[in-house]
Design a protein around this motif. Structure first.
Motif, PDB file in Angstrom:
ATOM      1  N   GLY A 243      10.613   2.106   5.451  1.00 33.53           N
ATOM      2  CA  GLY A 243      11.156   2.733   4.256  1.00 33.53           C
ATOM      3  C   GLY A 243      11.127   1.805   3.062  1.00 33.53           C
ATOM      4  O   GLY A 243      10.828   2.228   1.934  1.00 33.53           O
ATOM      5  N   GLY A 247       8.734   2.521   0.081  1.00 26.76           N
ATOM      6  CA  GLY A 247       9.520   2.731  -1.132  1.00 26.76           C
ATOM      7  C   GLY A 247       9.090   1.795  -2.243  1.00 26.76           C
ATOM      8  O   GLY A 247       9.060   2.190  -3.419  1.00 26.76           O
ATOM      9  N   VAL A 307       5.596   9.418   9.971  1.00 29.88           N
ATOM     10  CA  VAL A 307       6.051   9.281   8.585  1.00 29.88           C
ATOM     11  C   VAL A 307       6.361  10.651   7.996  1.00 29.88           C
ATOM     12  O   VAL A 307       7.338  10.832   7.261  1.00 29.88           O
ATOM     13  CB  VAL A 307       4.976   8.561   7.744  1.00 29.88           C
ATOM     14  CG1 VAL A 307       5.386   8.524   6.275  1.00 29.88           C
ATOM     15  CG2 VAL A 307       4.752   7.149   8.263  1.00 29.88           C
ATOM     16  N   THR A 308       5.541  11.648   8.324  1.00 33.95           N
ATOM     17  CA  THR A 308       5.759  13.006   7.805  1.00 33.95           C
ATOM     18  C   THR A 308       7.117  13.546   8.242  1.00 33.95           C
ATOM     19  O   THR A 308       7.853  14.141   7.449  1.00 33.95           O
ATOM     20  CB  THR A 308       4.640  13.944   8.291  1.00 33.95           C
ATOM     21  OG1 THR A 308       3.376  13.427   7.890  1.00 33.95           O
ATOM     22  CG2 THR A 308       4.831  15.340   7.710  1.00 33.95           C
ATOM     23  N   ARG A 310       9.767  11.802   9.049  1.00 39.14           N
ATOM     24  CA  ARG A 310      10.828  11.053   8.387  1.00 39.14           C
ATOM     25  C   ARG A 310      11.029  11.534   6.958  1.00 39.14           C
ATOM     26  O   ARG A 310      12.131  11.473   6.424  1.00 39.14           O
ATOM     27  CB  ARG A 310      10.502   9.557   8.388  1.00 39.14           C
ATOM     28  CG  ARG A 310      10.633   8.905   9.752  1.00 39.14           C
ATOM     29  CD  ARG A 310      10.256   7.441   9.681  1.00 39.14           C
ATOM     30  NE  ARG A 310      11.194   6.687   8.857  1.00 39.14           N
ATOM     31  CZ  ARG A 310      12.298   6.109   9.308  1.00 39.14           C
ATOM     32  NH1 ARG A 310      12.613   6.219  10.591  1.00 39.14           N
ATOM     33  NH2 ARG A 310      13.071   5.424   8.510  1.00 39.14           N
ATOM     34  N   ILE A 311       9.957  12.002   6.317  1.00 39.30           N
ATOM     35  CA  ILE A 311      10.066  12.487   4.941  1.00 39.30           C
ATOM     36  C   ILE A 311      10.632  13.905   4.895  1.00 39.30           C
ATOM     37  O   ILE A 311      11.478  14.225   4.051  1.00 39.30           O
ATOM     38  CB  ILE A 311       8.681  12.438   4.249  1.00 39.30           C
ATOM     39  CG1 ILE A 311       8.220  10.973   4.114  1.00 39.30           C
ATOM     40  CG2 ILE A 311       8.737  13.107   2.886  1.00 39.30           C
ATOM     41  CD1 ILE A 311       6.817  10.838   3.565  1.00 39.30           C
ATOM     42  N   ASN A 360      19.992  11.071   8.990  1.00 44.76           N
ATOM     43  CA  ASN A 360      19.595  11.168   7.600  1.00 44.76           C
ATOM     44  C   ASN A 360      20.802  11.423   6.701  1.00 44.76           C
ATOM     45  O   ASN A 360      21.745  12.116   7.070  1.00 44.76           O
ATOM     46  CB  ASN A 360      18.578  12.301   7.417  1.00 44.76           C
ATOM     47  CG  ASN A 360      17.290  12.028   8.170  1.00 44.76           C
ATOM     48  OD1 ASN A 360      16.761  10.934   8.116  1.00 44.76           O
ATOM     49  ND2 ASN A 360      16.791  13.027   8.890  1.00 44.76           N
TER      50      ASN A 360
END
Length: 472
Positions: A243, A247, A307-308, A310-311, A360
């Motif tokens: 992240g 980021g 990653v997808t 997590r987004i 989250n």
């Protein structure tokens, strides 16, 4: 009983001392955010719980001085009334949820209320901390100096074994997890209690560093700025935080794109000045930090989640959880990670069991305050984000405009990240939103100072605001 009395006396002393000068106390809080973990892990581990709340006691003293013992500048409240209305509505709903029966005890709710709202008043205090742009720049420049010893400590942690005294968490827990059994490297935390705090700090420093790099500086400060940029690059990989690294890429890319769209001349100047730091950072990571990069990439390749996912999961999880309590929630503080410690310390009854997994930030907010509170909370944050962007478009002074753009991108990149229960991010979040009022004020001061220069050059009398010059 004696320990409780000592704690109360110490707390009272800190609050009274902090109330002497609220501007100095707010600056002290920003420094405590960086040093708090070191105090908890190595200096006074037996007082870890008290030190965790130390910055809060300092802020309470600053609030008492600012809001009760000093004339309040009501113009800041009336300039953006919609922000005050949204904060008030969310505070009322948060107060209701702090006494939610599902918590088992209002003590948990009060801790939750603190996490949501204690740092919000910084929005109205920050604009009165700095009187000129130069003063703000000097504060940022000096604050970034802390990054050098913190980054050096992180490097030492990375090259130390997991069992080293350097690699410990607060609360007497074990050291950071090993990233790779083959590489046997740790995820560094610097002076912070946990990895999340250090990752937040690095991203914050990058946010402040971007506009500082393009500002004219003496040679010594240019070298220090390059050093700080290199430490951010190297130790970011040493955290193993995907992240943070992604980021940082989004922050740099978003800042560059917005700067090019709003002022291409400023973008070209900044781009030229970023070439050298970029090359140095690349060499630092590719050569001296090769092990750090390999450790990070090993973690990326072996990650269990994509990653997808997590987004996207932060946006879908709240709506999946709303059905559990209807329009209600489980109460403020229901998902606080230290609830077990609080219940044991105060002998509190257990609260209602939350039957779903939560990690989250958006999912946790939805569980705690329900759909109505979720809309109010993220509605407030969207309004603040949009207002900050409008401010950045209205500013004309290069450094102030670039600072506003960088902070806007930072707030956008971290919008779905942990904030409420990441107290490091919480402090920075509300401090940065104070720029909504601070930066336009500093630009007006700068314009006024420039307007006085011709008068001084030609020997004409200068009239300062709030004073009268009379000739005898």
């Amino acid at each position: 009983m004696s320990n409780l009395l000592i704690a109360l006396l110490a707390t009272s002393f800190i609050v009274l001392l902090s109330a002497q000068n609220w501007q100095r106390s707010v600056r002290a809080v920003l420094i405590l955010v960086v040093l708090e973990g070191a105090l908890r892990k190595w200096v006074l581990p037996q007082a870890s719980q008290f030190i965790y709340f130390l910055k809060d006691f300092v802020l309470i003293g600053a609030y008492l001085r600012y809001f009760l013992l000093s004339p309040v500048q009501t113009r800041l409240f009336t300039q953006k009334p919609f922000i005050l209305i949204l904060v008030s509505c969310m505070a009322v709903w948060g107060g209701i949820q702090a006494f939610n029966p599902s918590l088992g005890s209002p003590v948990i709710g009060l801790f939750g209320f603190k996490s949501y709202f204690l740092y919000v008043p910084l929005i109205w205090m920050v604009p009165q901390m700095f009187s000129t742009e130069e003063e703000l720049y000097r504060f940022i420049r000096n604050y970034l100096l802390l990054l050098i010893p913190v980054g050096i400590l992180a490097i030492a942690q990375f090259f130390s074994p997991p069992t080293s005294p350097l690699n410990v968490y607060a609360w007497g827990e074990d050291g950071p997890a090993v990233v790779s059994s083959g590489l046997n490297t740790v995820r560094v935390t610097g002076t912070f209690s946990y990895l999340a705090g250090y990752a937040t700090y690095l991203l914050t420093c990058l946010c402040l560093l971007l506009p500082v790099i393009s500002r004219p500086q003496p040679r010594l400060w240019q070298l220090l700025t390059l050093t700080e940029g290199g430490l951010i690059a190297v130790t970011s990989f040493m955290t193993g935080s995907r992240g943070l690294v992604f980021g940082s890429v989004l922050l740099i890319g978003g800042y560059g794109i917005l700067l090019a769209l709003t002022s291409f001349s400023s973008f070209s100047v900044s781009a030229r000045k970023l070439v050298l730091p970029g090359i140095i950072s690349f060499l630092a990571v590719s050569q001296g930090g090769r092990l750090a990069f390999d450790s990070f990439w090993n973690r990326v390749e072996n990650a269990n989640d994509s990653v997808t996912n997590r987004i996207l999961s932060p946006f879908t999880q709240p709506f999946d959880n709303f059905y559990l309590k209807g329009l209600d929630g489980y109460g403020l503080g229901a998902t606080f990670q230290a609830n077990g410690i609080l219940r044991r310390a105060f002998q509190l009854p257990p609260g209602e069991l939350i039957p779903v997994y939560f990690e989250n930030e958006m999912g946790r907010i939805g569980l705690e305050v329900g759909p109505l509170g979720f809309v109010l909370w993220y509605g407030l944050r969207l309004v603040l984000l949009f207002t900050l962007f409008r401010v950045s478009l209205q500013l004309t002074h290069p450094f102030l405009r670039q600072l506003a753009l960088s902070v806007f991108v930072y707030q956008g990149v971290t919008f779905i990240a942990q904030m409420v229960y990441n107290h490091t991010a919480n402090v920075y979040h509300w401090f940065f939103y104070g720029f909504i009022f601070l930066l336009p004020y500093l630009e007006r001061v700068n314009q006024w100072q420039q307007a006085q220069t011709p008068n001084l050059l030609y020997g004409q009398p200068t009239y300062f605001p709030g004073t009268s010059n009379q000739q005898s």
